[in-house]
Write a protein that holds these residues in place. Structure first.
Motif, PDB file in Angstrom:
ATOM      1  N   LEU A  14       0.818  -1.220   0.000  1.00 14.03           N
ATOM      2  CA  LEU A  14       0.000   0.000   0.000  1.00 14.03           C
ATOM      3  C   LEU A  14       0.849   1.267   0.000  1.00 14.03           C
ATOM      4  N   GLY A  15       2.149   1.094  -0.226  1.00 13.02           N
ATOM      5  CA  GLY A  15       3.035   2.251  -0.349  1.00 13.02           C
ATOM      6  C   GLY A  15       3.717   2.681   0.929  1.00 13.02           C
ATOM      7  N   TYR A  16       3.680   1.845   1.980  1.00 12.21           N
ATOM      8  CA  TYR A  16       4.326   2.171   3.253  1.00 12.21           C
ATOM      9  C   TYR A  16       5.526   1.250   3.460  1.00 12.21           C
ATOM     10  N   GLU A  17       6.693   1.750   3.170  1.00 14.73           N
ATOM     11  CA  GLU A  17       7.905   0.941   3.330  1.00 14.73           C
ATOM     12  C   GLU A  17       8.253   0.749   4.804  1.00 14.73           C
ATOM     13  N   ASP A  18       7.889   1.727   5.627  1.00 18.07           N
ATOM     14  CA  ASP A  18       8.154   1.665   7.063  1.00 18.07           C
ATOM     15  C   ASP A  18       6.918   1.080   7.755  1.00 18.07           C
ATOM     16  N   TYR A  19       7.021  -0.160   8.256  1.00 18.33           N
ATOM     17  CA  TYR A  19       5.858  -0.803   8.866  1.00 18.33           C
ATOM     18  C   TYR A  19       5.389  -0.043  10.108  1.00 18.33           C
ATOM     19  N   ALA A  20       6.325   0.495  10.878  1.00 21.43           N
ATOM     20  CA  ALA A  20       5.942   1.219  12.092  1.00 21.43           C
ATOM     21  C   ALA A  20       5.029   2.401  11.756  1.00 21.43           C
ATOM     22  N   TYR A  21       5.338   3.084  10.663  1.00 17.97           N
ATOM     23  CA  TYR A  21       4.510   4.220  10.259  1.00 17.97           C
ATOM     24  C   TYR A  21       3.144   3.737   9.764  1.00 17.97           C
ATOM     25  N   PHE A  22       3.145   2.652   8.994  1.00 17.13           N
ATOM     26  CA  PHE A  22       1.882   2.073   8.521  1.00 17.13           C
ATOM     27  C   PHE A  22       1.005   1.678   9.702  1.00 17.13           C
ATOM     28  N   SER A  23       1.601   1.030  10.716  1.00 15.46           N
ATOM     29  CA  SER A  23       0.854   0.607  11.893  1.00 15.46           C
ATOM     30  C   SER A  23       0.300   1.813  12.651  1.00 15.46           C
ATOM     31  N   LYS A  24       1.083   2.885  12.704  1.00 15.83           N
ATOM     32  CA  LYS A  24       0.647   4.095  13.390  1.00 15.83           C
ATOM     33  C   LYS A  24      -0.554   4.728  12.682  1.00 15.83           C
ATOM     34  N   VAL A  25      -0.478   4.802  11.343  1.00 15.91           N
ATOM     35  CA  VAL A  25      -1.585   5.363  10.565  1.00 15.91           C
ATOM     36  C   VAL A  25      -2.838   4.510  10.732  1.00 15.91           C
ATOM     37  N   PHE A  26      -2.675   3.201  10.660  1.00 17.11           N
ATOM     38  CA  PHE A  26      -3.808   2.287  10.776  1.00 17.11           C
ATOM     39  C   PHE A  26      -4.465   2.420  12.156  1.00 17.11           C
ATOM     40  N   LYS A  27      -3.666   2.471  13.204  1.00 19.98           N
ATOM     41  CA  LYS A  27      -4.212   2.553  14.557  1.00 19.98           C
ATOM     42  C   LYS A  27      -4.895   3.899  14.803  1.00 19.98           C
ATOM     43  N   SER A  28      -4.373   4.966  14.198  1.00 27.08           N
ATOM     44  CA  SER A  28      -4.971   6.286  14.404  1.00 27.08           C
ATOM     45  C   SER A  28      -6.392   6.355  13.851  1.00 27.08           C
ATOM     46  N   LYS A  29      -6.687   5.510  12.851  1.00 37.27           N
ATOM     47  CA  LYS A  29      -8.012   5.525  12.230  1.00 37.27           C
ATOM     48  C   LYS A  29      -8.937   4.434  12.767  1.00 37.27           C
ATOM     49  N   THR A  30      -8.370   3.301  13.192  1.00 37.91           N
ATOM     50  CA  THR A  30      -9.201   2.167  13.617  1.00 37.91           C
ATOM     51  C   THR A  30      -9.126   1.908  15.120  1.00 37.91           C
ATOM     52  N   HIS A  31      -8.163   2.550  15.799  1.00 33.05           N
ATOM     53  CA  HIS A  31      -7.923   2.365  17.234  1.00 33.05           C
ATOM     54  C   HIS A  31      -7.420   0.955  17.551  1.00 33.05           C
ATOM     55  N   LYS A  32      -6.890   0.286  16.528  1.00 29.83           N
ATOM     56  CA  LYS A  32      -6.283  -1.036  16.706  1.00 29.83           C
ATOM     57  C   LYS A  32      -5.040  -1.120  15.836  1.00 29.83           C
ATOM     58  N   THR A  33      -4.041  -1.873  16.277  1.00 34.49           N
ATOM     59  CA  THR A  33      -2.898  -2.138  15.416  1.00 34.49           C
ATOM     60  C   THR A  33      -3.330  -3.152  14.361  1.00 34.49           C
ATOM     61  N   PRO A  34      -2.588  -3.276  13.272  1.00 34.47           N
ATOM     62  CA  PRO A  34      -2.930  -4.303  12.270  1.00 34.47           C
ATOM     63  C   PRO A  34      -3.019  -5.699  12.875  1.00 34.47           C
ATOM     64  N   MET A  35      -2.125  -6.049  13.767  1.00 33.00           N
ATOM     65  CA  MET A  35      -2.150  -7.375  14.392  1.00 33.00           C
ATOM     66  C   MET A  35      -3.389  -7.547  15.260  1.00 33.00           C
ATOM     67  N   GLU A  36      -3.735  -6.513  16.034  1.00 32.11           N
ATOM     68  CA  GLU A  36      -4.938  -6.594  16.871  1.00 32.11           C
ATOM     69  C   GLU A  36      -6.181  -6.741  16.011  1.00 32.11           C
ATOM     70  N   PHE A  37      -6.220  -6.017  14.891  1.00 29.59           N
ATOM     71  CA  PHE A  37      -7.370  -6.095  13.991  1.00 29.59           C
ATOM     72  C   PHE A  37      -7.499  -7.489  13.400  1.00 29.59           C
ATOM     73  N   ARG A  38      -6.378  -8.074  12.975  1.00 29.34           N
ATOM     74  CA  ARG A  38      -6.400  -9.434  12.396  1.00 29.34           C
ATOM     75  C   ARG A  38      -6.884 -10.452  13.412  1.00 29.34           C
ATOM     76  N   LYS A  39      -6.352 -10.404  14.603  1.00 24.85           N
ATOM     77  CA  LYS A  39      -6.722 -11.385  15.639  1.00 24.85           C
ATOM     78  C   LYS A  39      -8.181 -11.238  16.026  1.00 24.85           C
ATOM     79  N   GLU A  40      -8.645  -9.982  16.222  1.00 25.64           N
ATOM     80  CA  GLU A  40     -10.024  -9.762  16.660  1.00 25.64           C
ATOM     81  C   GLU A  40     -11.013 -10.198  15.595  1.00 25.64           C
ATOM     82  N   TYR A  41     -10.738  -9.881  14.338  1.00 26.75           N
ATOM     83  CA  TYR A  41     -11.674 -10.219  13.266  1.00 26.75           C
ATOM     84  C   TYR A  41     -11.754 -11.736  13.079  1.00 26.75           C
ATOM     85  N   ARG A  42     -10.623 -12.395  13.109  1.00 28.66           N
ATOM     86  CA  ARG A  42     -10.620 -13.837  12.876  1.00 28.66           C
ATOM     87  C   ARG A  42     -11.244 -14.610  14.022  1.00 28.66           C
ATOM     88  N   LEU A  43     -11.193 -14.047  15.222  1.00 27.29           N
ATOM     89  CA  LEU A  43     -11.868 -14.690  16.342  1.00 27.29           C
ATOM     90  C   LEU A  43     -13.374 -14.565  16.223  1.00 27.29           C
TER      91      LEU A  43
END
Length: 292
Positions: free
Chosen positions: A263-292
């Motif tokens: 998606l154009g984010y070479e720095d994963y830390a920055y991608f995770s920060k952007v994702f969490k700022s909009k969803t209030h979850k990290t990518p890993m938290e979102f994956r685990k919660e949705y799959r459960l």
């Protein structure tokens, strides 16, 4: 990279001559495609389904909608969805390419209908019994015509589909909060913007880029998006990026850093920060919660 399956009309009814249109009794359709409908997938066509009986859940791009008698759903190409039923559904389903409709109406576009003019508009409407009865007749006629080989059947089908869309649009406008004051030019620009975002969102994130592609100022483009959707251009770009991020995080087993890179984010830390700022979850938290 593992991707979400994209289904084509010809996968459903290869023996039919109308390769840009498909219709079926909903119960028969689901039985024939029982290995598909309950798993997340995309289509490369426009879809309309009317429920006469049944109950359950329809998830479209991470939003869940209740299925009940009188529910009508609309899907545009590229949207990810799946069905989960509690009671056996009955009704009708049809889908078609954009050319199928627009070839017969040179002065009309599918995007004129409110449920198709933006991905931001709700993809459903709930009909009362009084409203459902005449529309059920149209859906039934479409299906009967599709499964017969009669002269002018394509012309009749597209005319019936047009009537269905007109009647549903009238009901949709009354039920949903849509911006009826938007001018045709604004709606056309919005459609062009969404198409352009779809083409470039992985690499281009600025509103200025999209305004220049559409040959208008950033200020005027924001005026259009605020008038039609009450959102800024930047919000629309960000929402599209986040939607694809959610799809890849949940529906693939790719590493989260690879998802960010795609998606154009070479720095994963920055991608995770952007994702969490909009969803209030990290990518890993979102994956685990949705799959459960």
């Amino acid at each position: 990279m593992k991707t979400i399956p994209i289904l084509n009309i010809t996968q459903f009814e290869k023996e039919e001559s109308l390769t840009d249109f498909y219709s079926n009794d909903l119960k028969k359709h689901l039985l024939k495609n029982k290995e598909i409908f309950h798993r997340p997938h995309k289509h490369d066509f426009f879809l309309c389904v009317c429920f006469l009986k049944g109950s359950g859940i329809h998830e479209v791009d991470f939003d869940s909608y209740t299925v009940s008698p009188g529910s009508v759903f609309f899907l545009m190409p590229g949207q990810t969805h799946y069905w989960k039923f509690d009671e056996q559904p009955e009704g009708y389903i049809f889908f078609h390419s954009q050319d199928f409709y627009e070839f017969h109406f040179s002065n009309k576009k599918l995007q004129q209908f409110p449920f198709y003019y933006s991905y931001n508009n709700p993809p459903y409407i709930n009909l009362t019994i009084d409203n459902l009865t005449p529309l059920e007749y149209y859906f039934k006629e479409v299906n009967l015509e599709f499964h017969q080989s009669l002269p002018f059947n394509k012309q009749k089908i597209v005319s019936l589909v047009d009537l269905i869309y007109i009647d549903l649009s009238r009901l949709y406008i009354n039920e949903k909060t849509v911006h009826r004051s938007s001018t045709p030019i604004y709606l056309q620009t919005l459609s062009s913007l969404e198409t352009t975002i779809e083409a470039f969102y992985k690499t281009e994130k600025s509103a200025k880029f999209y305004a220049e592609k559409l040959s208008i100022t950033t200020k005027h483009l924001n005026r259009i998006t605020k008038t039609t959707l009450n959102k800024t251009t930047t919000e629309l770009i960000t929402e599209r990026i986040l939607l694809e991020a959610k799809r890849l995080i949940v529906h693939s087993d790719n590493s989260l850093s690879l998802v960010g890179q795609s998606l154009g984010y070479e720095d994963y830390a920055y991608f995770s920060k952007v994702f969490k700022s909009k969803t209030h979850k990290t990518p890993m938290e979102f994956r685990k919660e949705y799959r459960l």
